[in-house]
Scaffold this motif. Structure first.
Motif, PDB file in Angstrom:
ATOM      1  N   GLU A   1       4.719   9.223 -11.235  1.00  0.00           N
ATOM      2  CA  GLU A   1       5.578   8.047 -11.188  1.00  0.00           C
ATOM      3  C   GLU A   1       6.590   8.089 -10.049  1.00  0.00           C
ATOM      4  O   GLU A   1       7.167   7.054  -9.697  1.00  0.00           O
ATOM      5  N   ARG A   2       6.822   9.257  -9.465  1.00  0.00           N
ATOM      6  CA  ARG A   2       7.931   9.462  -8.543  1.00  0.00           C
ATOM      7  C   ARG A   2       7.881   8.552  -7.324  1.00  0.00           C
ATOM      8  O   ARG A   2       8.863   7.887  -6.980  1.00  0.00           O
ATOM      9  N   THR A   3       6.734   8.521  -6.641  1.00  0.00           N
ATOM     10  CA  THR A   3       6.625   7.734  -5.414  1.00  0.00           C
ATOM     11  C   THR A   3       6.871   6.256  -5.695  1.00  0.00           C
ATOM     12  O   THR A   3       7.588   5.574  -4.955  1.00  0.00           O
ATOM     13  N   SER A   4       6.296   5.753  -6.768  1.00  0.00           N
ATOM     14  CA  SER A   4       6.459   4.344  -7.118  1.00  0.00           C
ATOM     15  C   SER A   4       7.916   4.014  -7.414  1.00  0.00           C
ATOM     16  O   SER A   4       8.442   2.991  -6.959  1.00  0.00           O
ATOM     17  N   SER A   5       8.602   4.890  -8.154  1.00  0.00           N
ATOM     18  CA  SER A   5       9.998   4.638  -8.503  1.00  0.00           C
ATOM     19  C   SER A   5      10.896   4.682  -7.273  1.00  0.00           C
ATOM     20  O   SER A   5      11.801   3.854  -7.114  1.00  0.00           O
ATOM     21  N   MET A   6      10.658   5.658  -6.401  1.00  0.00           N
ATOM     22  CA  MET A   6      11.447   5.754  -5.173  1.00  0.00           C
ATOM     23  C   MET A   6      11.204   4.532  -4.275  1.00  0.00           C
ATOM     24  O   MET A   6      12.132   4.008  -3.654  1.00  0.00           O
ATOM     25  N   ALA A   7       9.961   4.081  -4.225  1.00  0.00           N
ATOM     26  CA  ALA A   7       9.633   2.901  -3.420  1.00  0.00           C
ATOM     27  C   ALA A   7      10.315   1.656  -3.981  1.00  0.00           C
ATOM     28  O   ALA A   7      10.786   0.803  -3.219  1.00  0.00           O
ATOM     29  N   ASN A   8      10.370   1.539  -5.300  1.00  0.00           N
ATOM     30  CA  ASN A   8      11.058   0.398  -5.914  1.00  0.00           C
ATOM     31  C   ASN A   8      12.539   0.388  -5.552  1.00  0.00           C
ATOM     32  O   ASN A   8      13.120  -0.667  -5.273  1.00  0.00           O
ATOM     33  N   THR A   9      13.145   1.565  -5.561  1.00  0.00           N
ATOM     34  CA  THR A   9      14.557   1.669  -5.195  1.00  0.00           C
ATOM     35  C   THR A   9      14.777   1.249  -3.746  1.00  0.00           C
ATOM     36  O   THR A   9      15.712   0.510  -3.419  1.00  0.00           O
ATOM     37  N   SER A  10      13.916   1.728  -2.854  1.00  0.00           N
ATOM     38  CA  SER A  10      14.030   1.363  -1.440  1.00  0.00           C
ATOM     39  C   SER A  10      13.782  -0.127  -1.235  1.00  0.00           C
ATOM     40  O   SER A  10      14.398  -0.754  -0.366  1.00  0.00           O
ATOM     41  N   THR A  11      12.885  -0.704  -2.023  1.00  0.00           N
ATOM     42  CA  THR A  11      12.636  -2.147  -1.935  1.00  0.00           C
ATOM     43  C   THR A  11      13.893  -2.931  -2.270  1.00  0.00           C
ATOM     44  O   THR A  11      14.226  -3.919  -1.591  1.00  0.00           O
ATOM     45  N   CYS A  12      14.599  -2.497  -3.278  1.00  0.00           N
ATOM     46  CA  CYS A  12      15.828  -3.190  -3.655  1.00  0.00           C
ATOM     47  C   CYS A  12      16.900  -3.050  -2.584  1.00  0.00           C
ATOM     48  O   CYS A  12      17.685  -3.973  -2.358  1.00  0.00           O
ATOM     49  N   GLN A  13      16.952  -1.910  -1.914  1.00  0.00           N
ATOM     50  CA  GLN A  13      17.867  -1.755  -0.783  1.00  0.00           C
ATOM     51  C   GLN A  13      17.530  -2.759   0.314  1.00  0.00           C
ATOM     52  O   GLN A  13      18.417  -3.404   0.890  1.00  0.00           O
ATOM     53  N   ALA A  14      16.249  -2.879   0.611  1.00  0.00           N
ATOM     54  CA  ALA A  14      15.821  -3.826   1.645  1.00  0.00           C
ATOM     55  C   ALA A  14      16.164  -5.259   1.258  1.00  0.00           C
ATOM     56  O   ALA A  14      16.588  -6.059   2.093  1.00  0.00           O
ATOM     57  N   LEU A  15      15.998  -5.592  -0.026  1.00  0.00           N
ATOM     58  CA  LEU A  15      16.350  -6.940  -0.478  1.00  0.00           C
ATOM     59  C   LEU A  15      17.839  -7.212  -0.297  1.00  0.00           C
ATOM     60  O   LEU A  15      18.249  -8.330   0.034  1.00  0.00           O
ATOM     61  N   GLY A  16      18.656  -6.182  -0.498  1.00  0.00           N
ATOM     62  CA  GLY A  16      20.081  -6.339  -0.283  1.00  0.00           C
ATOM     63  C   GLY A  16      20.405  -6.682   1.153  1.00  0.00           C
ATOM     64  O   GLY A  16      21.235  -7.561   1.439  1.00  0.00           O
TER      65      GLY A  16
ATOM     66  N   LEU B   1      12.529  -7.839   9.605  1.00  0.00           N
ATOM     67  CA  LEU B   1      12.203  -6.423   9.388  1.00  0.00           C
ATOM     68  C   LEU B   1      12.462  -6.031   7.938  1.00  0.00           C
ATOM     69  O   LEU B   1      11.748  -5.190   7.379  1.00  0.00           O
ATOM     70  N   GLY B   2      13.473  -6.644   7.314  1.00  0.00           N
ATOM     71  CA  GLY B   2      13.715  -6.384   5.902  1.00  0.00           C
ATOM     72  C   GLY B   2      12.572  -6.867   5.028  1.00  0.00           C
ATOM     73  O   GLY B   2      12.148  -6.175   4.100  1.00  0.00           O
ATOM     74  N   VAL B   3      12.056  -8.057   5.345  1.00  0.00           N
ATOM     75  CA  VAL B   3      10.894  -8.584   4.609  1.00  0.00           C
ATOM     76  C   VAL B   3       9.691  -7.680   4.825  1.00  0.00           C
ATOM     77  O   VAL B   3       8.943  -7.356   3.884  1.00  0.00           O
ATOM     78  N   GLU B   4       9.501  -7.264   6.078  1.00  0.00           N
ATOM     79  CA  GLU B   4       8.391  -6.362   6.393  1.00  0.00           C
ATOM     80  C   GLU B   4       8.525  -5.053   5.621  1.00  0.00           C
ATOM     81  O   GLU B   4       7.527  -4.506   5.115  1.00  0.00           O
ATOM     82  N   ALA B   5       9.754  -4.549   5.507  1.00  0.00           N
ATOM     83  CA  ALA B   5       9.982  -3.300   4.785  1.00  0.00           C
ATOM     84  C   ALA B   5       9.601  -3.426   3.316  1.00  0.00           C
ATOM     85  O   ALA B   5       9.034  -2.497   2.729  1.00  0.00           O
ATOM     86  N   VAL B   6       9.913  -4.578   2.713  1.00  0.00           N
ATOM     87  CA  VAL B   6       9.547  -4.788   1.309  1.00  0.00           C
ATOM     88  C   VAL B   6       8.033  -4.683   1.139  1.00  0.00           C
ATOM     89  O   VAL B   6       7.536  -4.040   0.209  1.00  0.00           O
ATOM     90  N   VAL B   7       7.296  -5.311   2.053  1.00  0.00           N
ATOM     91  CA  VAL B   7       5.826  -5.247   1.998  1.00  0.00           C
ATOM     92  C   VAL B   7       5.339  -3.810   2.162  1.00  0.00           C
ATOM     93  O   VAL B   7       4.442  -3.346   1.441  1.00  0.00           O
ATOM     94  N   ILE B   8       5.948  -3.077   3.101  1.00  0.00           N
ATOM     95  CA  ILE B   8       5.549  -1.689   3.333  1.00  0.00           C
ATOM     96  C   ILE B   8       5.838  -0.827   2.109  1.00  0.00           C
ATOM     97  O   ILE B   8       5.014   0.008   1.702  1.00  0.00           O
TER      98      ILE B   8
END
Length: 482
Positions: free
Chosen positions: A128-143, A280-287
């Motif tokens: 679960e680790r990678t998915s959870s960390m990616a979700n956190t980073s996605t929320c940072q990008a959304l901010g 780039l923020g939108v692109e980061a969310v996709v990545i």
């Protein structure tokens, strides 16, 4: 049979990340009101300095006490700092030093990111680790994406705004972000006290009774300490530092590069580069969403290596080629000229409001920068291609680096280690802009981006040297098969 854990508290952390990074973006809007260009660099850097100091402290605290404690105290410090920022106008003098203190304390409060990452590491299994960390980073990008939207809304309040004379509170386009941040901070404290519950599982996903270092069995802790691969730990810290260093300097160089190469006005640079960063923020969310799936097939190390290679290609493309040269700016622009020679001047040019520049201003590559006379122009196609590649490589490298780090550390509470990782990232955000602003100003883009390419190549070499060591603690100990 492996147990899949579901932890609702990660949703709280993700929402908190969105709000925190919205306010992080907004907080720049009022800096130039109370500071000059030479002092602005210190004000901006004070956030990262405060975070760098606080991260190991809060991390150590979370290892020995319930995580609620450092979270509540750190957010309270942030709330107090934002209230101080809202009252910077009250003192008769030395306003810029009060702003410096406020910004530094906001950064100190932001040191709780180490607690957040250590919590996620302890509350998720390896799968679960990678998915959870990616979700956190996605929320940072959304901010960061939503930040410009909120800033536009606050701009409608205007410079004068409204004043509450009884408590000497002035609500305008500069203080509104700080007041919103303070309000959100109070809500966060209430949510932490009433909703957040400690949760910990081992690498296989089995529930653990102990939630921090103090409650762990002595033999388990000693075993964890003795088996952590310190070479892998140090190497990952270096990798994380370089990754954030590269993106920090890329953000910094956008404004002066586009104004020098394409003769953009400061108004155009603010508008177009804001659009680029939002894209780039939108692109980061996709990545971030993509690496969650890709990591299950090829692993985190391969994605990290691929991301570094993509970033290297992005900066290599930025190297000037050809026989066409940028438009030269011959006029003397005095102290507020486009050739920003310090990080502070670069940032002041980026964030200044466009309405301050009603008069016609000279554009182009200033003759004071000698390299403008012999360095070929960087074509728009080069620039946009580079931005897209950096936008692909950076988010992939970012989330993979601290995901690998959390796996390398194993079951031991990770507060202190995550604190050092966050501190290394804060140091990168301080040094990256200083490095690129000086090298670019005095030597030009060819030297600046060549040195960046060399740094990335050295980083790829380091990754290759430690590649086999960047494996999960439980995998290396034979408890779980990779």
């Amino acid at each position: 049979m492996k147990t899949k854990t579901k932890n609702p508290n990660t949703l709280y952390y993700n929402i908190n990340n969105i709000l925190k990074h919205i306010i992080y973006f907004l907080s720049y809007s009022g800096f130039f009101k109370w500071t000059d260009a030479s002092f602005l660099g210190w004000v901006i850097a004070s956030f990262s300095i405060g975070q760098m100091v606080a991260s190991p402290i809060f991390g150590l605290w979370s290892n020995h006490r319930p995580r609620k404690e450092p979270l509540v105290i750190s957010i309270f410090i942030s709330v107090a700092a934002n209230c101080l920022y809202a009252y910077v106008h009250v003192p008769a003098s030395h306003n810029k030093y009060y702003m410096l203190a406020a910004r530094g304390l906001v950064g100190f409060g932001a040191g709780n990111v180490a607690v957040v990452r250590s919590y996620i590491a302890g509350a998720t299994s390896l799968q679960e680790r990678t998915s959870s960390m990616a979700n956190t980073s996605t929320c940072q990008a959304l901010g960061f994406i939503l930040g410009p939207v909120f800033q536009t809304c606050f701009a409608l309040i205007g410079e004068k705004g409204v004043t509450w004379d009884m408590i000497k509170l002035q609500i305008d386009m500069y203080t509104a972000p700080a007041l919103l941040n303070a309000f959100v901070g109070v809500l966060n404290i209430i949510l932490i006290i009433t909703v957040l519950r400690e949760h910990r599982v081992d690498d296989s996903g089995r529930q653990c009774k102990n939630i921090n270092f103090e409650e762990a069995r002595i033999d388990e802790v000693q075993d964890s300490q003795g088996n952590i691969d310190q070479v892998a730990v140090v190497a990952t810290n270096v990798l994380f530092f370089v990754i954030l260093f590269i993106f920090a300097l890329f953000e910094t160089i956008l404004a002066p590069l586009t104004m020098d190469m394409y003769a953009w006005t400061q108004e155009q640079a603010v508008l177009y580069n804001g659009i680029i960063l939002a894209a780039l923020g939108v692109e980061a969310v996709v990545i971030f969403m993509g690496v969650k799936l890709l990591s299950k097939k090829i692993g985190e190390r391969a994605i990290l290596l691929g991301g570094l290679i993509v970033v290297w290609v992005g900066f290599f493309i930025l190297l000037p080629w050809g026989s066409q040269f940028p438009k030269i700016q011959w006029e003397d622009l005095h102290n507020n000229s486009i050739p920003n020679t310090t990080f502070g001047e670069i940032m002041i040019g980026f964030w200044k409001s466009a309405r301050e520049y009603h008069t016609e201003r000279p554009v182009g590559c200033p003759v004071e920068q000698a390299w403008c006379l012999y360095t070929p122009v960087i074509h728009l196609a080069q620039f946009f291609t580079s931005a897209v590649l950096v936008g692909i490589g950076y988010p992939a490298c970012n989330v993979m680096s601290y995901t690998l780090y959390s796996k390398i550390l194993g079951p031991k509470p990770q507060g202190v280690y995550m604190g050092w990782l966050t501190a290394s990232g804060s140091g990168a955000r301080i040094l990256g802009p200083v490095f690129i602003s000086h090298v670019y100003t005095y030597l030009g883009p060819r030297w600046a981006f060549s040195l960046v390419c060399v740094i990335i190549l050295l980083t790829i070499t380091l990754l290759g040297a430690v590649y086999k060591r960047l494996i999960a603690f439980s995998v290396r100990c034979g408890r779980i098969q990779e």
